[in-house]
Design an enzyme around this catalytic site. Structure first.
Site, PDB file in Angstrom:
ATOM      1  N   ARG A 109       4.079 -11.378  -8.286  1.00 51.40           N
ATOM      2  CA  ARG A 109       5.173 -12.318  -9.543  1.00 51.40           C
ATOM      3  C   ARG A 109       6.513 -12.002  -9.164  1.00 51.40           C
ATOM      4  O   ARG A 109       7.313 -12.859  -9.419  1.00 51.40           O
ATOM      5  CB  ARG A 109       4.890 -11.656 -10.912  1.00 51.40           C
ATOM      6  N   LYS A 168      -1.481   2.235  -3.906  1.00 50.82           N
ATOM      7  CA  LYS A 168      -3.150   1.728  -4.092  1.00 50.82           C
ATOM      8  C   LYS A 168      -3.840   2.853  -3.559  1.00 50.82           C
ATOM      9  O   LYS A 168      -3.614   3.397  -2.472  1.00 50.82           O
ATOM     10  CB  LYS A 168      -3.498   0.577  -3.353  1.00 50.82           C
TER      11      LYS A 168
HETATM   12  N1  BES Z   1      -2.431  -8.109  -4.372  1.00 50.61           N
HETATM   13  C1  BES Z   1      -3.059  -7.707  -5.614  1.00 50.61           C
HETATM   14  C2  BES Z   1      -4.165  -8.381  -6.451  1.00 50.61           C
HETATM   15  C3  BES Z   1      -5.364  -8.376  -5.647  1.00 50.61           C
HETATM   16  C4  BES Z   1      -6.274  -7.255  -5.913  1.00 50.61           C
HETATM   17  C5  BES Z   1      -5.628  -9.436  -5.069  1.00 50.61           C
HETATM   18  C6  BES Z   1      -7.552  -7.338  -5.330  1.00 50.61           C
HETATM   19  C7  BES Z   1      -6.938  -9.382  -4.239  1.00 50.61           C
HETATM   20  C8  BES Z   1      -7.945  -8.301  -4.402  1.00 50.61           C
HETATM   21  C9  BES Z   1      -1.685  -7.724  -6.762  1.00 50.61           C
HETATM   22  O1  BES Z   1      -0.576  -7.471  -6.160  1.00 50.61           O
HETATM   23  C10 BES Z   1      -1.945  -6.569  -7.612  1.00 50.61           C
HETATM   24  O2  BES Z   1      -1.948  -5.287  -7.220  1.00 50.61           O
HETATM   25  N2  BES Z   1      -1.902  -6.692  -8.783  1.00 50.61           N
HETATM   26  C11 BES Z   1      -2.179  -5.664  -9.584  1.00 50.61           C
HETATM   27  C12 BES Z   1      -1.179  -5.837 -11.023  1.00 50.61           C
HETATM   28  C13 BES Z   1      -1.071  -4.679 -11.863  1.00 50.61           C
HETATM   29  C14 BES Z   1      -0.361  -3.584 -11.248  1.00 50.61           C
HETATM   30  C15 BES Z   1      -0.455  -5.418 -12.987  1.00 50.61           C
HETATM   31  C16 BES Z   1      -3.650  -5.526 -10.163  1.00 50.61           C
HETATM   32  O3  BES Z   1      -4.246  -6.561 -10.367  1.00 50.61           O
HETATM   33  O4  BES Z   1      -3.983  -4.178 -10.444  1.00 50.61           O
HETATM   34 MN    MN Z   2       0.018  -5.585  -5.610  1.00 53.14          MN
END
Ligand code: BES
Ligand code: MN
Ligand code: ZN
Length: 514
Positions: free
Chosen positions: A362, A288
């Site tokens: 997931r 990230k």
């Molecule tokens: N933990 C994150 C989702 C999240 C984002 C929770 C902001 C709380 C606040 C999750 O693991 C994630 O990174 N999801 C990605 C999925 C994508 C790579 C398909 C997302 O939502 O960008």
């Molecule tokens: Mn994530």
């Protein structure tokens, strides 16, 4: 935590630091709410005018302080806004709703930091109101200061006015009435566990690894007569939990799968709750960027909610069996981390091509959902801070509800509404499955970007055992409050979904489910 007591005393004679009253928003200015009659009388029946002079309108969240009238043992009156005055013509619904009271009590409790004792004279028309006010107080008074002023003692902090409200006396509550006492007991059990979930969420990830989380769950389970089983890395390898091992592989802190089993001899239904417990989500190799990882200690909020709900169910002695599954891992980049392009063999036997290591939730949930399915429960509910897309769709205060069964999705939505947790039903459109087709594996962990929250839901659905009713709560928005506190919700970890899960367990125990 704040001590809660009931009292039938008249407001003037109660010795306290403050007396909390309610003020509603009427068509022609503020309206003094039931419970505040004595204060109004001491102001010659002109309290509404006094409040208006001080700028009060009765709007929700508003707080007005005024000196207590002569003859009152408490020096200060705190008037909290209740929002629109209830419509007297709608006889059935003449009182203020539970959520209005919960929020108002929370606002007051938050404003009373440093106070020792406060009396709450909000409108009480039965045990439901007592419970709501009690919850509002206990949740609103929450503070997380484990890492603050560590050089000072709790006593010194109290002297500096920084300690949460120590005692709340709920006026209009009958200390000898079984229903009123029960309402307090429920408020205390649920709020204490919910606040514990908040503590876990707020704890920095260097102090809350999967191993430490599992140890905390073990200790709590022992205390409340819950059976607990922890699979460590070795056991996960032996069992073939490819999702948990893949996600946890990049971290020096190894993954865990925790199973908490609460059973009751009078239960004839079995619920399984599954929580995403990523103790820190860096994104892994699909790292990230800065600006997206500062709050990612909150990525275990689903597991914290499941943990709290199972313990609360045990403390309430609900006549339902509840199994909690905590899928705990830390998502970090390293030489041993899972790579985009890797294929994992999951606990269910299915293979997953990892296209983005940041879609890790997931993967750990897939293993836990399959493990939960092996016991063939009557229903499974998973809770997860799963997608940024759900936040984009519903904002930061509402969680999404998806399910493989329309009636069950409605049940969860209604349970959430009943306890004052904003939630909204979301679909699982079949056509989005195509986007997750993989040339090398059974499924990929990413699909179309549009509707990303629904894509994630469709992925999870494939790891639920055949014929099992299942719902998925994506709490990415409301799990962590990055803004200022409001109502009974603090900044930071909120404990969202705990009360919905407890309510679902109660409804199931009462035979309202299938
Ligand atoms: N933990 C994150 C989702 C999240 C984002 C929770 C902001 C709380 C606040 C999750 O693991 C994630 O990174 N999801 C990605 C999925 C994508 C790579 C398909 C997302 O939502 O960008
Ligand atoms: Mn994530
Ligand atoms: Zn995540």
């Amino acid at each position: 935590m704040t001590a809660l007591t009931l009292s039938t005393s008249a407001a003037p004679g109660l010795r306290a630091d403050a007396l909390v009253i309610g003020v509603a928003k009427g068509a022609k200015g503020p309206v003094v709410a039931p419970g505040a009659e004595a204060v109004d009388k001491a102001y010659d029946g002109k309290l509404a005018g006094v409040l208006e002079t001080l700028g009060a309108s009765g709007a929700e969240g508003e707080l007005t302080k005024l000196p207590a009238p002569a003859g009152f043992k408490a020096p200060l009156v705190v008037a909290v806004g209740l929002g629109a005055a209830p419509d007297a013509e709608e006889a059935d619904d003449a009182g203020h709703g539970a959520e209005v009271l919960r929020r108002a009590a929370g606002v007051a409790a938050r404003a009373l930091v440093g106070a020792k004792k406060a009396a709450f004279a909000l409108p009480v028309d039965g045990p439901g109101a007592i419970e709501a006010i009690g919850e509002g107080v206990l949740l609103g008074a929450y503070s997380f200061d484990t890492y603050k002023d560590t050089g000072t003692s709790a006593k010194e902090r109290a002297k500096n006015g920084k300690a949460p409200l120590a005692e709340a006396v709920l006026l209009g509550g009958k200390p000898r009435d079984a229903a009123h006492k029960g309402a307090v007991a429920r408020a205390v059990a649920v709020s204490e566990e919910l606040n514990r979930a908040r503590d876990l969420i707020n704890t920095p990830p260097n102090d809350l690894t999967p191993e430490i989380f599992a140890a905390i769950a073990q200790a709590a389970a022992k205390e409340h007569g819950i059976k607990v089983q922890v699979l460590d890395e070795k056991a996960l390898v032996k069992g073939g939990y490819g999702g948990l091992l893949g996600v946890g592989g990049g971290s020096a802190a190894t993954p865990r799968l925790v199973k908490l089993s609460y059973t009751h001899s009078k239960a004839d239904k079995h619920l399984a709750y599954v929580g995403k417990g990523i103790t820190y989500d860096s994104g892994g190799i699909s790292l990230k960027p800065a600006g997206h990882n500062e709050t990612m200690k909150c990525d275990m909020s689903g597991a914290a909610a499941v943990f709290a709900a199972v313990v609360a169910a045990a403390r309430l002695g609900l006549h339902v069996n509840v199994t909690g599954w905590l899928a705990l891992a830390e998502n970090m980049p390293s030489g041993s981390a899972v790579r985009p392009g890797d294929v994992l063999r999951m606990y269910s036997g299915k293979t997953v091509e990892v296209l983005n290591t940041d879609a890790e939730g997931r993967l750990v949930l897939a293993d836990a959902l399959w493990a939960a399915s092996q016991e063939n429960p009557d229903a499974i509910v998973d809770v997860a801070t799963l997608t940024g897309a759900m936040m984009l769709a519903l904002g930061s205060r509402t969680f999404g509800v998806m399910a493989n069964d329309d009636a069950f999705r409605s049940t969860l939505h209604e349970a959430a509404e009943e306890v004052g947790e904003p939630a909204w039903p979301m679909p699982l459109p079949e056509h989005l499955r195509k986007g997750m087709e993989s040339p090398v594996a059974d499924i990929a962990n990413m699909g179309e970007r549009m509707g990303g929250g629904l894509v994630a839901g469709l992925f999870l659905r494939e790891f639920v055992g055949e014929g099992i009713t299942w719902a998925h709560l994506d709490i990415a928005g409301p799990a962590f409050n990055e803004g200022g506190p409001f109502g009974y919700t603090p900044k930071g970890g909120t404990g969202t979904a705990v009360r919905t899960l407890v309510r679902l367990a109660e409804l199931t125990a009462e035979g309202e489910l299938g």
